[in-house]
Design a protein around this motif. Structure first.
Motif: not given
Length: 265
Positions: A150-152, A200-202, A207-213, A215-219
């Motif tokens: 997420v950070r990267a 996806n749950r990870l 994202c919740a821990i880092l207060c980040q948005p 990412p969208p769901l992708l195929t």
């Protein structure tokens, strides 16, 4: 002083070495290139001498192409070694696709994308009667988790709602290996956490821990994953850890990704 020879000083094996050193163990590590604390695989005489001297031997080297490089070179030496404990870090990938069902140590192996890994697992199991095989799921920990992706900006959410995986915090794996030195018979042990779930749950938790948005769901096609990353989504299983709990007295310190990710901070 107990003496552990570790063939392959990767992420998990290096953390195991650090833990054992802190407990007073002598550690001999082997990797591709030698440094101040490790031998090189090409230093054949030094590696063979270490095999003959170690009280405990562990390989964490995965197969290369269709063969296990450690077994190719050192199988006979390890089979004849005077060590009192031997182990191999394998993978739950040997179980193949279970369509989301639970697998345990008695489940069939060899039907998945990791045929070479399944063969290496079997070959290590046949090498010595004192062999412990640790089948490991997705490994995460400090510097190697969903938080780092997420950070990267490399985190993906893939639109495969029924895809289920198991994972384990690296320190729980280390604890399981050490537990097997003091308790339990030789054999196979799954070292996984208690909550298989979609990848996806990870990402959402990180994202919740880092207060980040999030990412969208992708195929899979939209995500443009590497062939190796894409193959990760070709299999679907839940990994049971009851045997390690019963026979080793092992309990994961991080029973779910929630505790494990927060520990990675």
């Amino acid at each position: 002083m107990p003496h552990m020879l570790i063939l392959g000083m990767g992420y998990t094996a290096s953390r195991l070495a650090s833990r054992l050193r802190a407990q007073g163990w002598r550690i001999t590590g082997v990797r591709r290139s030698a440094d101040a604390e490790t031998l090189a695989f090409d230093d054949d005489s030094a590696v063979r001498a270490a095999i003959a001297q170690a009280s405990h031997i562990l390989s964490s080297v995965p197969p290369e192409a269709e063969a296990d490089p450690v077994l190719t070179r050192y199988a006979a030496a390890i089979a004849a070694a005077p060590a009192i404990w031997t182990g191999y870090l394998s993978s739950t990938g040997v179980y193949g696709d279970a369509a989301g069902a639970w697998v345990d140590e008695s489940s069939a192996t060899g039907s998945g994308r990791r045929a070479a890994r399944a063969q290496a697992d079997a070959d290590w199991g046949a090498l010595r009667p004192d062999m412990r095989r640790f089948r490991l799921p997705g490994i995460y920990g400090p510097g190697r988790s969903a938080l780092d992706r997420v950070r990267a900006g490399r985190a993906h959410r893939i639109d495969l709602p029924d895809q289920i995986f198991s994972r384990a915090h690296v320190d729980d794996i280390v604890a399981g290996v050490i537990a097997s030195i003091h308790a339990g018979p030789p054999g196979i042990y799954n070292l996984s956490d208690d909550l298989p779930c979609a990848q996806n749950r990870l990402i959402e938790e990180a994202c919740a821990i880092l207060c980040q948005p999030v990412p969208p769901l992708l195929t899979l096609e939209e995500a443009q994953l590497s062939p190796m990353a894409r193959s990760f989504y070709a299999e679907n299983r839940r990994v049971a850890n009851g045997r390690a709990r019963r026979l080793l007295g092992w309990l994961p310190r991080y029973p779910t990704y929630r505790e494990g990710l927060r520990a990675c901070l």
